[in-house]
Structure formats: C-alpha cells, structure tokens
Scaffold this motif. Structure first.
Motif, PDB file in Angstrom:
ATOM      1  N   VAL A 223      92.225  70.405  27.784  1.00  0.00           N
ATOM      2  CA  VAL A 223      92.680  69.032  27.594  1.00  0.00           C
ATOM      3  C   VAL A 223      94.182  68.932  27.834  1.00  0.00           C
ATOM      4  O   VAL A 223      94.666  68.000  28.496  1.00  0.00           O
ATOM      5  CB  VAL A 223      92.312  68.530  26.181  1.00  0.00           C
ATOM      6  N   ALA A 224      94.929  69.883  27.293  1.00  0.00           N
ATOM      7  CA  ALA A 224      96.387  69.856  27.453  1.00  0.00           C
ATOM      8  C   ALA A 224      96.790  69.944  28.913  1.00  0.00           C
ATOM      9  O   ALA A 224      97.675  69.209  29.376  1.00  0.00           O
ATOM     10  CB  ALA A 224      97.009  71.012  26.664  1.00  0.00           C
ATOM     11  N   ARG A 225      96.150  70.842  29.656  1.00  0.00           N
ATOM     12  CA  ARG A 225      96.494  71.002  31.071  1.00  0.00           C
ATOM     13  C   ARG A 225      96.130  69.761  31.872  1.00  0.00           C
ATOM     14  O   ARG A 225      96.900  69.325  32.730  1.00  0.00           O
ATOM     15  CB  ARG A 225      95.789  72.230  31.643  1.00  0.00           C
ATOM     16  N   PHE A 226      94.966  69.193  31.574  1.00  0.00           N
ATOM     17  CA  PHE A 226      94.546  68.018  32.346  1.00  0.00           C
ATOM     18  C   PHE A 226      95.487  66.846  32.112  1.00  0.00           C
ATOM     19  O   PHE A 226      95.912  66.180  33.058  1.00  0.00           O
ATOM     20  CB  PHE A 226      93.119  67.612  31.999  1.00  0.00           C
ATOM     21  N   TYR A 227      95.827  66.591  30.860  1.00  0.00           N
ATOM     22  CA  TYR A 227      96.678  65.442  30.562  1.00  0.00           C
ATOM     23  C   TYR A 227      98.158  65.718  30.820  1.00  0.00           C
ATOM     24  O   TYR A 227      98.994  64.827  30.667  1.00  0.00           O
ATOM     25  CB  TYR A 227      96.446  64.963  29.131  1.00  0.00           C
ATOM     26  N   ASP A 228      98.474  66.930  31.240  1.00  0.00           N
ATOM     27  CA  ASP A 228      99.833  67.250  31.680  1.00  0.00           C
ATOM     28  C   ASP A 228      99.952  67.083  33.190  1.00  0.00           C
ATOM     29  O   ASP A 228     100.680  66.222  33.682  1.00  0.00           O
ATOM     30  CB  ASP A 228     100.196  68.677  31.267  1.00  0.00           C
ATOM     31  N   THR A 229      99.186  67.843  33.942  1.00  0.00           N
ATOM     32  CA  THR A 229      99.287  67.802  35.407  1.00  0.00           C
ATOM     33  C   THR A 229      98.012  67.314  36.098  1.00  0.00           C
ATOM     34  O   THR A 229      98.073  66.781  37.202  1.00  0.00           O
ATOM     35  CB  THR A 229      99.646  69.194  35.951  1.00  0.00           C
ATOM     36  N   GLY A 230      96.858  67.495  35.451  1.00  0.00           N
ATOM     37  CA  GLY A 230      95.597  67.104  36.086  1.00  0.00           C
ATOM     38  C   GLY A 230      95.440  65.614  36.264  1.00  0.00           C
ATOM     39  O   GLY A 230      94.661  65.157  37.112  1.00  0.00           O
ATOM     40  N   ILE A 231      96.192  64.854  35.483  1.00  0.00           N
ATOM     41  CA  ILE A 231      96.090  63.393  35.531  1.00  0.00           C
ATOM     42  C   ILE A 231      96.875  62.798  36.688  1.00  0.00           C
ATOM     43  O   ILE A 231      96.770  61.599  36.991  1.00  0.00           O
ATOM     44  CB  ILE A 231      96.573  62.795  34.184  1.00  0.00           C
ATOM     45  N   ASP A 232      97.667  63.625  37.388  1.00  0.00           N
ATOM     46  CA  ASP A 232      98.567  63.114  38.423  1.00  0.00           C
ATOM     47  C   ASP A 232      97.839  62.321  39.508  1.00  0.00           C
ATOM     48  O   ASP A 232      98.312  61.267  39.949  1.00  0.00           O
ATOM     49  CB  ASP A 232      99.344  64.265  39.073  1.00  0.00           C
ATOM     50  N   SER A 233      96.696  62.826  39.958  1.00  0.00           N
ATOM     51  CA  SER A 233      95.981  62.147  41.044  1.00  0.00           C
ATOM     52  C   SER A 233      95.440  60.794  40.614  1.00  0.00           C
ATOM     53  O   SER A 233      95.254  59.895  41.439  1.00  0.00           O
ATOM     54  CB  SER A 233      94.836  63.030  41.557  1.00  0.00           C
ATOM     55  N   TYR A 234      95.186  60.618  39.325  1.00  0.00           N
ATOM     56  CA  TYR A 234      94.748  59.321  38.806  1.00  0.00           C
ATOM     57  C   TYR A 234      95.942  58.379  38.664  1.00  0.00           C
ATOM     58  O   TYR A 234      95.882  57.213  39.054  1.00  0.00           O
ATOM     59  CB  TYR A 234      94.045  59.496  37.458  1.00  0.00           C
TER      60      TYR A 234
END
Length: 251
Positions: A223-234
């Motif tokens: 969750v931490a990784r996604f909401y740090d950098t994984g969310i960029d494309s959204y």
C-alpha cells in the motif's frame, strides 16, 4: 447465515478465464438490471454501463489498463461510468443550470453510485457462477476509452468489470481484522498500528504460500509503495480528463 451472505463472504477476484465458454446477452442483461436496481443518489441514476465484447476493443482496453490480459481472455468487459450527461439534459429541459459538475460533490456522487452498482453487479454475476475482477486500471489512460467508446461530456470512466467463466479460482485473500475497519460509536485510531502489524504477518504468510516462497511481501509495504509512486500514472490523467469531460471547471 443465509446463502447470500455466505456468497458475499466467499468472494474472490478471478483473473483466469475459460475463453471457450460464453456469457450470454440474457445473462449480461440480468447483471446490468440488478446493478441498475441498486440505490443511487436522489434517483438521479448517475451511472452508465457499456458492454464490450469486440476482441480488438478489449485488446485496446487491456493495454490501456496496464496490460491486463484477463480483459482480453474473458468474453465480457463492462465499463462503469459516472454519468451526469442525462442530468445535463434534464437541466436544459427545465431551464436550470448544472452547477453540481463544478464541484467535487459531483465526482463523489458519481463514484459512489458507480461503486454501489459495480458491487451489485459482482454479486449478481457470482450468483450465476461467473468469476469477476474489477479494473481500476482503466483510469491510467481514460482518454483511450473516452474516444473509443464515444463518451460524451459529463461522462467519465471510473472502473471496469471483467465477467467470465473461471478457469481457476484463487485462494481468498485475507482481510484486515474487523476491529480495524468496524467501529462502534466512534473511530478507534488507537488500535490501528497494532492491527496492521498483525495483518502484515498474515498477508506475508499468505503471499509466501501462494507464490511458493517467491513473494512474501506484506500489506503495508504494498500500500505504501503504491500510494507513493504507483499512483503516478493515475494522477497524470484523472484530474485533467475530468475537467476535459466538463467536471471541476470552477476557478
């Protein structure tokens, strides 16, 4: 407990489908009718669902969503859109302005209605023996779907839903302890860290077993990784495309 509750508690997201088995138009219609019978804000019915079966279109959607092959593999892809286009027509018919689309409230209302309809569709499809998986990845490249499916102003693609006959059904993912997500009388923030620590151990063990030891990652790390950098494309597309579709234009 009754059959409905048992079925709800047994949900799994399916990503392997039998491409030889079809989902009939009658079955899709029943799923959509169930979704549209769900509760919605002021009976405004701020949801539209687009059925996609064409293989080329599904391939395009799969690529736009981050190369999710199960979109191509399953016979049916349903796109769930928040839809204020009909509200615009109602406003024009009655000489009113559509002020709601200038405010974040429109996105909250439309997304809530989509979530309720999508959840209802999942239950309906699973009750018929189908497997499903929601596809939030369509928001990585929403413009692709807007152009390909001719979405008019005040319509925005929120999520997709893959529907098909399961080729394999995965083990059910463990959920957070109920103490973390179910509160009585007031929110209990004090227990969250301890419960997350416990849950991380549960998820790590689950992942290690599911992947034969190749992945023992836990919940908080993902969750931490996604909401740090994984969310960029959204983040790159969502706000700008919402404005392009007519939402949130107020200065």
């Amino acid at each position: 407990m009754n059959e409905t509750i048992n079925g709800l508690k047994d949900h799994r997201s399916v990503r392997e489908f039998d491409s030889e088995k079809e989902v009939s138009e009658v079955q899709v219609k029943a799923i959509v009718e169930a979704a549209m019978a769900a509760p919605n804000w002021i009976n405004g019915q701020q949801v539209s669902i687009i059925e996609v079966r064409d293989s080329d279109k599904k391939a395009t959607i799969a690529k736009a969503a981050g190369n999710q092959r199960w979109i191509e593999e399953a016979p049916v892809f349903l796109l769930f859109c928040l839809d204020f286009h009909r509200a615009k027509l109602a406003a024009e018919k009655n000489g009113a302005s559509l002020q709601v689309v200038e405010d974040l409230e429109s996105v909250i209302v439309g997304s809530t209605d989509v979530g309720i309809a999508l959840g209802t569709a999942v239950v309906a499809a699973e009750s018929m023996g189908f497997g499903t998986v929601p596809i939030g990845g369509i928001r990585k490249n929403p413009q692709v779907l807007i152009e390909m499916l001719n979405l008019p102003e005040y319509v925005f693609p929120v999520s997709g839903l893959v529907v098909g006959n399961p080729r394999a059904i995965p083990e059910q993912k463990p959920r957070l302890p109920l103490q973390a997500t179910f509160h009585k009388e007031q929110y209990n923030a004090e227990v969250q860290k301890e419960l997350i620590d416990e849950y991380d151990e549960t998820v790590s063990s689950y992942m290690a077993e599911r992947t034969q030891g190749e992945d023992a990652s836990n919940w908080s790390r993902k969750v931490a990784r996604f909401y740090d950098t994984g969310i960029d494309s959204y983040k790159k597309h969502t706000s700008s495309t919402l404005k392009q579709q007519g939402f949130l234009k107020r200065d």
